[in-house]
Design a protein around this motif. Structure first.
Motif, PDB file in Angstrom:
ATOM      1  N   TYR A 229      40.341  34.892  38.778  1.00  0.00           N
ATOM      2  CA  TYR A 229      40.187  36.330  38.973  1.00  0.00           C
ATOM      3  C   TYR A 229      38.738  36.768  39.191  1.00  0.00           C
ATOM      4  N   PHE A 230      37.841  36.204  38.383  1.00  0.00           N
ATOM      5  CA  PHE A 230      36.483  36.745  38.311  1.00  0.00           C
ATOM      6  C   PHE A 230      35.466  35.806  38.968  1.00  0.00           C
ATOM      7  N   THR A 231      34.276  36.337  39.243  1.00  0.00           N
ATOM      8  CA  THR A 231      33.186  35.489  39.754  1.00  0.00           C
ATOM      9  C   THR A 231      32.607  34.709  38.580  1.00  0.00           C
ATOM     10  N   ASP A 232      33.419  33.790  38.094  1.00  0.00           N
ATOM     11  CA  ASP A 232      33.102  32.992  36.916  1.00  0.00           C
ATOM     12  C   ASP A 232      33.283  31.523  37.295  1.00  0.00           C
ATOM     13  N   PRO A 233      32.198  30.752  37.354  1.00  0.00           N
ATOM     14  CA  PRO A 233      32.305  29.372  37.844  1.00  0.00           C
ATOM     15  C   PRO A 233      33.154  28.464  36.976  1.00  0.00           C
ATOM     16  N   THR A 234      33.505  28.905  35.756  1.00  0.00           N
ATOM     17  CA  THR A 234      34.368  28.074  34.909  1.00  0.00           C
ATOM     18  C   THR A 234      35.852  28.229  35.258  1.00  0.00           C
ATOM     19  N   VAL A 259      41.006  35.345  43.621  1.00  0.00           N
ATOM     20  CA  VAL A 259      40.305  34.085  43.907  1.00  0.00           C
ATOM     21  C   VAL A 259      38.789  34.306  43.950  1.00  0.00           C
ATOM     22  N   GLY A 260      38.286  35.149  43.053  1.00  0.00           N
ATOM     23  CA  GLY A 260      36.867  35.483  43.068  1.00  0.00           C
ATOM     24  C   GLY A 260      35.962  34.340  42.690  1.00  0.00           C
ATOM     25  N   ALA A 261      36.422  33.439  41.807  1.00  0.00           N
ATOM     26  CA  ALA A 261      35.549  32.362  41.342  1.00  0.00           C
ATOM     27  C   ALA A 261      35.113  31.447  42.468  1.00  0.00           C
ATOM     28  N   LEU A 262      35.892  31.366  43.539  1.00  0.00           N
ATOM     29  CA  LEU A 262      35.550  30.499  44.668  1.00  0.00           C
ATOM     30  C   LEU A 262      34.159  30.825  45.213  1.00  0.00           C
ATOM     31  N   GLU A 263      33.735  32.071  45.086  1.00  0.00           N
ATOM     32  CA  GLU A 263      32.394  32.469  45.535  1.00  0.00           C
ATOM     33  C   GLU A 263      31.303  31.697  44.810  1.00  0.00           C
ATOM     34  N   VAL A 284      45.788  33.845  50.839  1.00  0.00           N
ATOM     35  CA  VAL A 284      44.833  34.379  49.865  1.00  0.00           C
ATOM     36  C   VAL A 284      44.683  35.879  50.116  1.00  0.00           C
ATOM     37  N   THR A 285      44.989  36.661  49.100  1.00  0.00           N
ATOM     38  CA  THR A 285      44.858  38.115  49.200  1.00  0.00           C
ATOM     39  C   THR A 285      43.728  38.571  48.292  1.00  0.00           C
ATOM     40  N   VAL A 286      42.762  39.226  48.874  1.00  0.00           N
ATOM     41  CA  VAL A 286      41.638  39.736  48.094  1.00  0.00           C
ATOM     42  C   VAL A 286      41.604  41.260  48.201  1.00  0.00           C
ATOM     43  N   CYS A 287      40.904  41.863  47.253  1.00  0.00           N
ATOM     44  CA  CYS A 287      40.807  43.321  47.200  1.00  0.00           C
ATOM     45  C   CYS A 287      39.349  43.721  47.388  1.00  0.00           C
ATOM     46  N   PRO A 288      38.998  44.306  48.520  1.00  0.00           N
ATOM     47  CA  PRO A 288      37.592  44.676  48.755  1.00  0.00           C
ATOM     48  C   PRO A 288      37.017  45.614  47.710  1.00  0.00           C
ATOM     49  N   PRO A 296      32.232  39.877  34.529  1.00  0.00           N
ATOM     50  CA  PRO A 296      31.786  39.675  35.907  1.00  0.00           C
ATOM     51  C   PRO A 296      32.768  40.303  36.884  1.00  0.00           C
ATOM     52  N   TYR A 297      32.250  40.849  37.966  1.00  0.00           N
ATOM     53  CA  TYR A 297      33.124  41.507  38.925  1.00  0.00           C
ATOM     54  C   TYR A 297      34.017  40.479  39.612  1.00  0.00           C
ATOM     55  N   ARG A 298      35.028  40.953  40.334  1.00  0.00           N
ATOM     56  CA  ARG A 298      36.060  40.049  40.830  1.00  0.00           C
ATOM     57  C   ARG A 298      35.812  39.542  42.239  1.00  0.00           C
ATOM     58  N   GLY A 299      34.880  40.136  42.949  1.00  0.00           N
ATOM     59  CA  GLY A 299      34.460  39.552  44.213  1.00  0.00           C
ATOM     60  C   GLY A 299      35.499  39.615  45.327  1.00  0.00           C
ATOM     61  N   VAL A 300      35.163  39.000  46.441  1.00  0.00           N
ATOM     62  CA  VAL A 300      36.066  38.960  47.599  1.00  0.00           C
ATOM     63  C   VAL A 300      36.274  37.537  48.085  1.00  0.00           C
ATOM     64  N   SER A 301      36.013  36.564  47.207  1.00  0.00           N
ATOM     65  CA  SER A 301      36.212  35.164  47.540  1.00  0.00           C
ATOM     66  C   SER A 301      35.296  34.745  48.694  1.00  0.00           C
ATOM     67  N   ARG A 302      35.548  33.585  49.288  1.00  0.00           N
ATOM     68  CA  ARG A 302      34.801  33.152  50.477  1.00  0.00           C
ATOM     69  C   ARG A 302      35.702  33.422  51.686  1.00  0.00           C
ATOM     70  N   ALA A 303      35.909  34.692  51.953  1.00  0.00           N
ATOM     71  CA  ALA A 303      36.912  35.085  52.938  1.00  0.00           C
ATOM     72  C   ALA A 303      36.623  34.524  54.327  1.00  0.00           C
ATOM     73  N   ALA A 304      35.365  34.607  54.763  1.00  0.00           N
ATOM     74  CA  ALA A 304      35.038  34.134  56.107  1.00  0.00           C
ATOM     75  C   ALA A 304      35.293  32.632  56.232  1.00  0.00           C
ATOM     76  N   GLU A 305      34.953  31.871  55.195  1.00  0.00           N
ATOM     77  CA  GLU A 305      35.187  30.420  55.239  1.00  0.00           C
ATOM     78  C   GLU A 305      36.674  30.090  55.186  1.00  0.00           C
TER      79      GLU A 305
END
Length: 430
Positions: A229-234, A259-263, A284-288, A296-305
């Motif tokens: 969920y979150f921009t959390d590398p763990t 899928v925010g942690a992927l960032e 993969v569905t992300v929420c802008p 930590p905020y939830r981010g937008v994943s690595r959408a372009a990749e």
């Protein structure tokens, strides 16, 4: 050919859309018996219609899809003050507790009322299909699910709500949730959800994942899961999700939200995981709008990749005026514009606009697991008419009027004004 030029052609219709823009040309649409009877320049001339939309060059587009939302929680923020709950929170555990306190007060009728308001707003924005998660746990039991299903049944003429049985509080740490989710699936829930990261240990998180796949196989449904969920590398559950999708032969039947942690992954790890997600055909569905909120905020994943790897990426609303999000209007065009900036899609020039459009139409439908029909003669009369004449202007001018057509009938519309800068006067040489 107009009706007057072909005397054997029918001269009446349920609906005519006059002068809309489709694929860069001006066309009419003639609708009979819920399907597109004719589509092309001038085909609506001389047709007497029960309803007529004068598009004035406005865009004609397949209806939008909302791939991630929580209709059981939508519009519940207004309950916080009357219940005496704390108003300003940023700490995640405190927010989770406020959500429990909120849903402990939910009744089936109250949920159905708010979810109905949510669905009517969605229809007015041009959305024909909504994927909605309903919390199912020891706090709310089946109350939220039943209220959402009641709202779904009442609004079938407006749109299709695909309901996910969502164990918000876990499957291991909330052991009664498994049987409740199974009961919801037996009662008509369309997909099984999950949030494995919410469990207390990695072993419990993997158990949660395995239970979700067991439920999916038992009931023959797809999976709509919130993960990393979150921009959390763990948070490292996207890779096990992809591996289980392949092992269970569920390619194309799994949607992963946030899928925010992927960032935060090192690039080599991210490439490996993205390749597995692509192989497993996970959407993969992300929420802008998740660029703000609790830390930590939830981010937008690595959408372009993800897009470059061939992954179906969609964008959703997530929360709407509830415990987590005070704003939102369910307009897919708002999300597409935010995604253009956040992913980013700006490097793609005009193609970036087309990609943003696919995120709320074709890709969103794929993420939900429903067909996406291009507009054609003989096809279903499900579409949206916008005031803007180009996709770029549609993303610039969200206040413009909009008509939502489902089954050949205008089921919702909104009014508004559009602002467009006047064309400059030609420069005259002296």
């Amino acid at each position: 050919m107009t009706a007057s030029e072909n005397p054997t052609a029918p001269t009446s219709a349920e609906l005519v859309v006059e002068g809309a823009t489709l694929d860069g040309r001006i066309v009419d649409v003639v609708v009979r018996e819920g399907r597109i009877a004719a589509l092309g320049p001038g085909v609506g001339t001389d047709i007497a219609a029960v309803e007529r939309i004068v598009a004035r060059g406005g865009l004609l587009t397949p209806a939008f899809t909302e791939p991630h939302s929580h209709p059981d929680k939508a519009l519940s923020r207004r309950l916080i003050a009357p219940l005496g709950l704390p108003a300003r929170l940023t700490d995640r555990p405190a927010l989770m507790q406020r959500q429990r306190d909120l849903k402990a007060t939910f009744t089936r009728e109250e949920v159905a009322g708010r979810a109905g308001d949510f669905l009517r707003l969605a229809a007015a924005q041009g959305i024909a299909t909504v994927a909605g998660q309903a919390d199912i746990d020891s706090v709310t039991g089946l109350t939220s699910f039943e209220g959402v299903m009641d709202a779904r049944e009442k609004h079938l003429d407006l749109l299709d709500l695909r309901v996910t049985a969502f164990p918000q509080e876990g499957l291991v740490q909330d052991p009664g949730a498994y049987d409740l989710v199974a009961a919801a699936l037996a009662s008509g829930a369309h997909r099984v959800g999950g949030w494995p990261n919410n469990e207390r240990s990695y072993e419990d998180q993997i158990s949660h994942l395995d239970q979700v796949f067991a439920l999916a196989e038992r009931f023959g449904v797809g999976i709509d899961i919130n993960i990393d969920y979150f921009t959390d590398p763990t948070e490292r559950l996207l890779e096990p999700l992809a591996e289980r999708t392949l092992a269970h032969g569920m390619q194309g039947l799994v949607n992963a939200n946030h899928v925010g942690a992927l960032e935060t992954y090192p690039d080599d790890d991210a490439r490996r995981v993205i390749a597995k997600v692509a192989e497993a055909q996970i959407a993969v569905t992300v929420c802008p709008t998740n660029l703000s909120g609790s830390y930590p905020y939830r981010g937008v994943s690595r959408a372009a990749e993800l897009l470059a790897a061939g992954v179906t990426v969609a964008i959703g609303t997530g929360n709407l005026q509830d415990n987590w999000e005070p704003f939102g209007n369910l307009d897919p065009l708002d999300l597409a514009r935010l995604a253009w900036h956040a992913f980013p899609l700006s490097d793609e020039d005009d193609e970036g606009i087309e990609t943003a459009w696919r995120l709320i139409t074709e890709h969103a439908a794929r993420a939900v697991g429903v067909p996406h029909d291009e507009l054609r003669t003989g096809g279903p009369a499900d579409f949206v008419v916008l005031a803007a004449t180009t996709k770029t202007d549609a993303l610039r001018n969200e206040p413009g009027p909009r008509w939502s057509v489902r089954g050949g009938r205008v089921v919702a519309s909104r009014v508004g004004t559009m602002w467009t800068a006047p064309a400059p006067e030609p420069v005259r040489s002296s």
